[in-house]
Motif scaffolding. Structure first.
Motif, PDB file in Angstrom:
ATOM      1  N   GLY A  64      -6.276  -7.735  -0.859  1.00 39.13           N
ATOM      2  CA  GLY A  64      -7.384  -8.437  -0.228  1.00 39.13           C
ATOM      3  C   GLY A  64      -7.213  -9.941  -0.250  1.00 39.13           C
TER       4      GLY A  64
ATOM      5  N   GLU B  10      -8.690  -1.028  -0.229  1.00 35.07           N
ATOM      6  CA  GLU B  10      -7.884  -2.186   0.193  1.00 35.07           C
ATOM      7  C   GLU B  10      -6.856  -2.435  -0.894  1.00 35.07           C
ATOM      8  OE1 GLU B  10      -6.531  -4.583   2.432  1.00 35.07           O
ATOM      9  OE2 GLU B  10      -8.543  -5.332   2.864  1.00 35.07           O
TER      10      GLU B  10
ATOM     11  N   LYS C 267      -9.738  -1.113   8.437  1.00 35.02           N
ATOM     12  CA  LYS C 267     -10.564  -2.239   8.022  1.00 35.02           C
ATOM     13  C   LYS C 267     -12.059  -1.950   8.156  1.00 35.02           C
ATOM     14  CE  LYS C 267      -7.078  -4.840   6.946  1.00 35.02           C
ATOM     15  NZ  LYS C 267      -6.793  -5.172   5.519  1.00 35.02           N
TER      16      LYS C 267
ATOM     17  N   MET D 271     -12.874  -2.499   3.800  1.00 34.26           N
ATOM     18  CA  MET D 271     -11.861  -1.448   3.736  1.00 34.26           C
ATOM     19  C   MET D 271     -11.938  -0.667   2.439  1.00 34.26           C
ATOM     20  SD  MET D 271      -7.749  -1.830   4.139  1.00 34.26           S
ATOM     21  CE  MET D 271      -6.633  -0.486   3.749  1.00 34.26           C
TER      22      MET D 271
ATOM     23  N   TYR E  95       0.860  -1.174   0.000  1.00 34.20           N
ATOM     24  CA  TYR E  95       0.000   0.000   0.000  1.00 34.20           C
ATOM     25  C   TYR E  95       0.898   1.226   0.000  1.00 34.20           C
ATOM     26  CZ  TYR E  95      -4.338   2.550   1.180  1.00 34.20           C
ATOM     27  OH  TYR E  95      -5.445   3.363   1.151  1.00 34.20           O
TER      28      TYR E  95
ATOM     29  N   ALA F  92     -10.183 -10.058   8.879  1.00 34.98           N
ATOM     30  CA  ALA F  92      -9.378  -8.837   8.781  1.00 34.98           C
ATOM     31  C   ALA F  92      -8.809  -8.492  10.136  1.00 34.98           C
ATOM     32  CB  ALA F  92     -10.214  -7.673   8.255  1.00 34.98           C
TER      33      ALA F  92
ATOM     34  N   ASN G 154     -15.674  -7.747   2.905  1.00 32.81           N
ATOM     35  CA  ASN G 154     -14.509  -6.868   2.978  1.00 32.81           C
ATOM     36  C   ASN G 154     -15.014  -5.436   3.103  1.00 32.81           C
ATOM     37  OD1 ASN G 154     -12.972  -4.854   0.993  1.00 32.81           O
ATOM     38  ND2 ASN G 154     -11.456  -6.055   2.082  1.00 32.81           N
TER      39      ASN G 154
END
Length: 548
Positions: free
Chosen positions: A446, A443, A358, A440, A234, A352, A438
């Motif tokens: 993932g 993300e 998150k 986020m 990230y 997560a 999910n």
């Protein structure tokens, strides 16, 4: 004549002092690096000799009585691992030290899965190299870490050729240490931690697997002959983050800083972030090999780092290396057919870490809206299962607050928290649940979403980042899951997924499983080794005398 005088004056007063200062700084860095390397030479020799002794002991025990760990190591052998061993025998070995900068190596998240899979692939390709992990996890020893790696990820490492160097300065990269100017503070803090790491051991190749790019620039400054690599999960800052400052901080939850760019304080924050982005771009130019975990991350890193990397003759192309996911294991152990459908529960599973980004509150609010949308029969009443690792007291407090929120929303009886689950526990829930969640925003990739797909779950993911661009995509002219942004959109997607008819449910599950085969551990190992081979070749080029 006047023009020549001006040019000469500028050269003497500006350019020449700048060039002189640049040379002094570069030579000063190299001198400091030489001193650090000399100071740590004894530890280097000790680690190498200890690894060689342990390797002989393991080989002897296996030959005489059959070492259980070695047997498990061989059982875990994939076709990719066999290919890498064959490649090692064919193309030659390399016996240097690869340092992995990962101060939270025992956290148990997706980033840690990448680290351990990378080390396993490295061990297979270069069996005589030594993998060193720089970590701040003082509360656990080597055996405990490797045992957790096996339990949590089902990754079997060869103990003799992996070791740990324990850092004493990890607090400098904690966000709590820098309540103000956090981005810059953590980045500067990473320089302190990296300097600590180098004063313990100087590797032959240095790889950051946590996103602390500033450490790689420090390595280049001190040790120009040490190739550097980055696996970027990230970007520390991105154009999306800058844009989010002006977004409404409503249900969409565009990051924890959404809507904070207004007013004089917001203008100052935007200016600070833009300046930091320029510094981050310069740092990225010092890295030799860059891997990103998704198309989304690659696009942002290219936008930020490519201009600066153009001046680095050692820099290679920024490449996507999708993270490793236990796809083959899940496909083998979890069936997706008419019979298995009978054992599925109307459960929503969210795997997560319990971290702010998150966005667990978004999912709790969406689940509460789903539960309030109608009267559910007892046998169809959904449950929400939240599985994640708890790294420290801050995470523990966060779980406590989430429990309070579930109580306030009147869904506490339908929500289950499972902290620090083992891999068998996670696998059981992947077998039983129906929906994978999910929450986020942006993300980076993932891994949990791919695990959902491999297990046949129908995914409901945030309409951003890797889950949207790379994972939950249409396949064979049909969806593999749903995208959502707000709590209401999530609630609607949960309801739609739960109300699919029997045949369509199985069809979506099978498409999702087929999609997951793009993200196998074998694919990761092959691509990872291909990039590390660039670093090994560069190391050999910088040391033509044959030294590591």
């Amino acid at each position: 004549m006047f023009l020549y005088t001006v040019i000469i004056s500028i050269f003497l007063l500006v350019v020449l002092p700048f060039l002189f200062l640049t040379v002094v700084l570069r030579k000063g860095g190299e001198l400091a690096g030489w001193y650090i390397r000399r100071k740590t030479q004894a530890r280097r020799e000790l680690l190498l000799s200890r690894a060689a002794a342990e390797h002989k002991q393991y080989a002897s025990e296996e030959e005489n009585s059959g070492n259980q760990e070695d047997e498990e190591w061989e059982k875990a052998e994939s076709s990719a691992g066999k290919t890498l061993l064959e490649k090692s025998k064919r193309d030659g070995d390399w016996e240097g030290i690869i340092g992995f900068f990962h101060p939270f190596c025992n956290a148990g998240g997706g980033g840690e899965r990448v680290l351990w899979a990378a080390i396993r692939a490295t061990q297979k390709r270069w069996p005589r190299s030594l993998c060193i992990v720089y970590t701040g996890d003082h509360d656990v020893d080597k055996d405990a870490i490797l045992r957790r790696v096996k339990d949590r990820f089902n990754i079997h490492l060869h103990p003799p050729t992996v070791n740990f160097v324990y850092l004493t300065t990890r607090q400098y990269i904690l966000s709590s240490t820098w309540p103000h100017f956090t981005l810059l503070g953590q980045s500067l803090g990473s320089l302190i931690v990296a300097y600590d790491a180098f004063n313990l051991l100087v590797p032959d190749i240095f790889v950051d697997t946590m996103g602390y790019a500033f450490t790689l620039a420090l390595s280049r400054f001190l040790f120009p002959d040490v190739p550097t690599g980055a696996y970027v999960h990230y970007p520390t800052i991105s154009t999306d983050m800058l844009g989010s400052l002006d977004e409404n901080s409503g249900e969409a939850g565009k990051g924890v800083n959404a809507g904070t760019g207004r007013g004089a304080k917001g203008a100052a924050k935007k200016a600070y972030w833009r300046l930091f982005a320029r510094l981050y771009s310069w740092v990225g130019g010092r890295v030799d090999v860059v891997m990103t975990n998704s198309t989304w991350t690659q696009n942002h890193i290219k936008q930020l780092w490519s201009p600066s990397r153009a001046s680095n003759p050692r820099a290679s192309e920024i490449t996507v290396v999708f993270p490793p996911v236990a796809v083959e294991e899940l496909v083998e152990e979890i069936e997706v057919n008419e019979a298995s459908e009978k054992s599925r529960e109307p459960s929503l599973l969210y795997i997560a870490q319990f971290r702010p980004e998150k966005n667990h509150p978004l999912i709790l609010n969406a689940f509460a809206e789903l539960m309030n949308s109608k009267d559910w029969p007892d046998d169809e009443r959904p449950k929400l299962i939240l599985i994640g690792s708890v790294r420290d007291d801050e995470d523990a407090k966060r779980v406590y607050k989430l429990r309070l929120l579930a109580r306030e929303l009147n869904i506490k009886d339908e929500v289950e928290f499972i902290c620090d689950a083992s891999w068998p526990q996670i696998r059981d829930w992947l077998r039983k649940a129906s929906i994978g969640v999910n929450g986020m925003w942006n993300e980076h990739f993932g891994i949990g979403v791919v695990e959902y797909q491999a297990a046949g779950l129908i995914s409901v993911v945030n309409a951003s980042g890797g889950p949207k661009e790379d994972i939950v995509v249409d396949l064979d002219d049909g969806p593999t899951g749903f995208h959502a942004s707000t709590a209401s959109e999530y609630a609607a997607a949960f309801g739609e997924a739960l109300e699919l008819d029997h045949q369509e449910t199985i069809a979506v599950r099978l498409r999702a499983r087929k999609s997951a085969h793009r993200f196998t551990e074998e694919s990761f190992a092959t691509k990872w080794v291909g990039q590390v081979e660039r670093l090994v070749q560069l190391r050999r080029k910088l040391h033509p005398d044959g030294q590591n």
